[in-house]
Scaffold this active site. Sequence first.
Site, PDB file in Angstrom:
ATOM      1  N   ASP A 105      14.689  18.256 -27.942  1.00  0.00           N
ATOM      2  CA  ASP A 105      15.227  16.927 -28.236  1.00  0.00           C
ATOM      3  C   ASP A 105      14.060  15.947 -28.199  1.00  0.00           C
ATOM      4  O   ASP A 105      13.339  15.888 -27.197  1.00  0.00           O
ATOM      5  CB  ASP A 105      16.245  16.586 -27.131  1.00  0.00           C
ATOM      6  CG  ASP A 105      17.310  15.598 -27.546  1.00  0.00           C
ATOM      7  OD1 ASP A 105      16.981  14.688 -28.323  1.00  0.00           O
ATOM      8  OD2 ASP A 105      18.449  15.728 -27.070  1.00  0.00           O
ATOM      9  N   ASP A 214      16.787  12.039 -31.469  1.00  0.00           N
ATOM     10  CA  ASP A 214      17.623  11.028 -30.824  1.00  0.00           C
ATOM     11  C   ASP A 214      17.633   9.739 -31.654  1.00  0.00           C
ATOM     12  O   ASP A 214      16.615   9.338 -32.209  1.00  0.00           O
ATOM     13  CB  ASP A 214      17.025  10.751 -29.430  1.00  0.00           C
ATOM     14  CG  ASP A 214      17.918   9.907 -28.557  1.00  0.00           C
ATOM     15  OD1 ASP A 214      19.062  10.308 -28.333  1.00  0.00           O
ATOM     16  OD2 ASP A 214      17.468   8.834 -28.101  1.00  0.00           O
ATOM     17  N   GLU A 272      20.622  12.524 -34.862  1.00  0.00           N
ATOM     18  CA  GLU A 272      21.787  11.822 -34.306  1.00  0.00           C
ATOM     19  C   GLU A 272      21.983  10.582 -35.170  1.00  0.00           C
ATOM     20  O   GLU A 272      21.206   9.637 -35.092  1.00  0.00           O
ATOM     21  CB  GLU A 272      21.532  11.417 -32.848  1.00  0.00           C
ATOM     22  CG  GLU A 272      22.750  10.769 -32.223  1.00  0.00           C
ATOM     23  CD  GLU A 272      22.440   9.955 -30.957  1.00  0.00           C
ATOM     24  OE1 GLU A 272      23.366   9.711 -30.189  1.00  0.00           O
ATOM     25  OE2 GLU A 272      21.289   9.531 -30.783  1.00  0.00           O
ATOM     26  N   HIS A 333      26.952  15.568 -24.534  1.00  0.00           N
ATOM     27  CA  HIS A 333      26.687  14.979 -23.212  1.00  0.00           C
ATOM     28  C   HIS A 333      26.994  13.488 -23.170  1.00  0.00           C
ATOM     29  O   HIS A 333      26.776  12.860 -22.134  1.00  0.00           O
ATOM     30  CB  HIS A 333      25.220  15.218 -22.846  1.00  0.00           C
ATOM     31  CG  HIS A 333      24.289  14.523 -23.801  1.00  0.00           C
ATOM     32  ND1 HIS A 333      24.184  14.874 -25.134  1.00  0.00           N
ATOM     33  CD2 HIS A 333      23.466  13.474 -23.630  1.00  0.00           C
ATOM     34  CE1 HIS A 333      23.334  14.063 -25.721  1.00  0.00           C
ATOM     35  NE2 HIS A 333      22.873  13.204 -24.848  1.00  0.00           N
ATOM     36  N   ASP A 334      27.459  12.919 -24.272  1.00  0.00           N
ATOM     37  CA  ASP A 334      27.741  11.480 -24.313  1.00  0.00           C
ATOM     38  C   ASP A 334      29.227  11.168 -24.379  1.00  0.00           C
ATOM     39  O   ASP A 334      29.611   9.994 -24.380  1.00  0.00           O
ATOM     40  CB  ASP A 334      27.072  10.839 -25.545  1.00  0.00           C
ATOM     41  CG  ASP A 334      25.558  10.799 -25.430  1.00  0.00           C
ATOM     42  OD1 ASP A 334      25.032  10.728 -24.303  1.00  0.00           O
ATOM     43  OD2 ASP A 334      24.886  10.838 -26.493  1.00  0.00           O
TER      44      ASP A 334
END
Length: 525
Positions: A105, A214, A272, A333-334
């Site tokens: 990431d 990201d 993302e 994870h968000d």
Amino acid sequence: MAASPHPDHKPWWADSAFYQAYPRSFADSNGDGVGDLDGVTAHLDYLSDLGVDAIWLNPVMVSPMADHGYDVADPRDIDPLFGDLTALDRLVTAAHERSIKLTMDLVPNHTSSAHPWFVEALAAVPGSRARELYIFRDGRGPDGTRPPNNWVSVFGGPAWTRVTEPDGRPGQWYLHLFDASQPDLNWDNPEVFADFEKTLRFWLDRGVDGFRIDVSHGMAKPPGLPDMAVTDVKLLAHQDDDPRFNRPGVHPIHRAIRAVVDDYPGAVTVGEVWVHDNAQFAEYLRPDELHLAFNFRLLQADFDAADIRDAIDNSLAAVASVDGTPTWALENHDVQRAVTRYGDGAIGLARARAMALVLLALPGSVFVYNGQELGLPEVELPEEALQDPVWERSGHTERGRDGCRVPLPWSGAAPAFGFSARADTWLPMPSDWAPLTVERQLGDPDSTLSLYRRALEIRRERAGSGTGVEWLPISDGALAFRRGGLVCALNTGERPVALPDGELLLASGPLSGAQLPPNTAAWLV
Ligand code: NOJ
């Protein structure tokens, strides 16, 4: 287990299952209560048996961990909490031995405030080269006491923080779309890309197979930094017309990234991209930009056949114009865990299991977030345990994302359930998770883990078959589609519906004869 065969010479990621390992929460090898790289390496056989093609590892670079790794202080080294570069090398080698790809990431939009560049910028004067790497501006009003514009942080509060100049006087402001410890970089400055290129090559040269990027729709800021029309926006979300994101200048950045990544055949980039408009979303997937972009529509859909069908149609349409590969996820994870989102308890679990069969029947790249395969629910953590910066920045009105980040239960009867040698893990684990451990679920053919393993096995056997979705007639409140030779039917209604024709391969719950009960999905051929 061998990687999926792609007889039509599509890239490996075109029909693959990614497993998102949140490193803090996957497995702890050294007993400090936080997961790490050797923990992932130690459980690669689990991932191989689960049947995934690739791992997406959330950030493991040097970081003060204010946003758990999304605040990077050295993008080309591993944080000691997770191990070191040799641990990463061990993971890459061991994953490749099992034909599992490893993607990392990267965080190009911002750094940590502990990054040497930012430390230097704070010590430097306005207009200096060091300040030009970030977005420093004078404040508005007589003494510059008001922020340069009205932007708000995605985590709550203003997106600007005022600094004290080296001479001790109150001075300029710097922009941070996220936490104040995550200053935004100035991508108009060529030094920023030059350094990012070094980072890309550093990890690719070590053998990693690509990156999740990201905030891929961030980076470029509009000239003049115009005010937002509305500042009363939902935390952790934004619309397409928000000046903070999705500016045209982001595309040349993606083209420059792609030019580097193309030097490494087979490497993949997954962006993302929180962009709703399909035409604009597709721009990120032009042949010289990202390979893949997360589409969050399925994850945002209610447990409702019409909504889900709409999300699927939209996600397919979003990539059609550029002949791109669709991506699918139910969790990350968000966001809140699917079991809880769909109603919690037995109903939430039944629905999450049903949605797993929808997810894994779809063409393209699917992403499974660690613990999703165990049917983990969101954890209601005590306030004193909360760590997400959202909790503080929202003035304790939003609890944030910790509830989906609780460590995975592997075995045993009490916390830390084999995750760590110590019971007090970085987020506390619920004491009633014994039935959810990997150990227990492996021994139960009806467990959620067994369902995922079987579904991934079937998906893998059928890899490459059917790149589209054909909707089939079925009763109201249900949906059915065919992809290749596989039919997936889902009942989100309140009454059983007749199953489509075909031989039953797999069901997410008990069936009643040729009827598909509510909150259940089935695969047929
Ligand atoms: C998106 C990541 O998924 C999230 O966890 C992080 O907080 C923000 N970007 C900021 O980097």
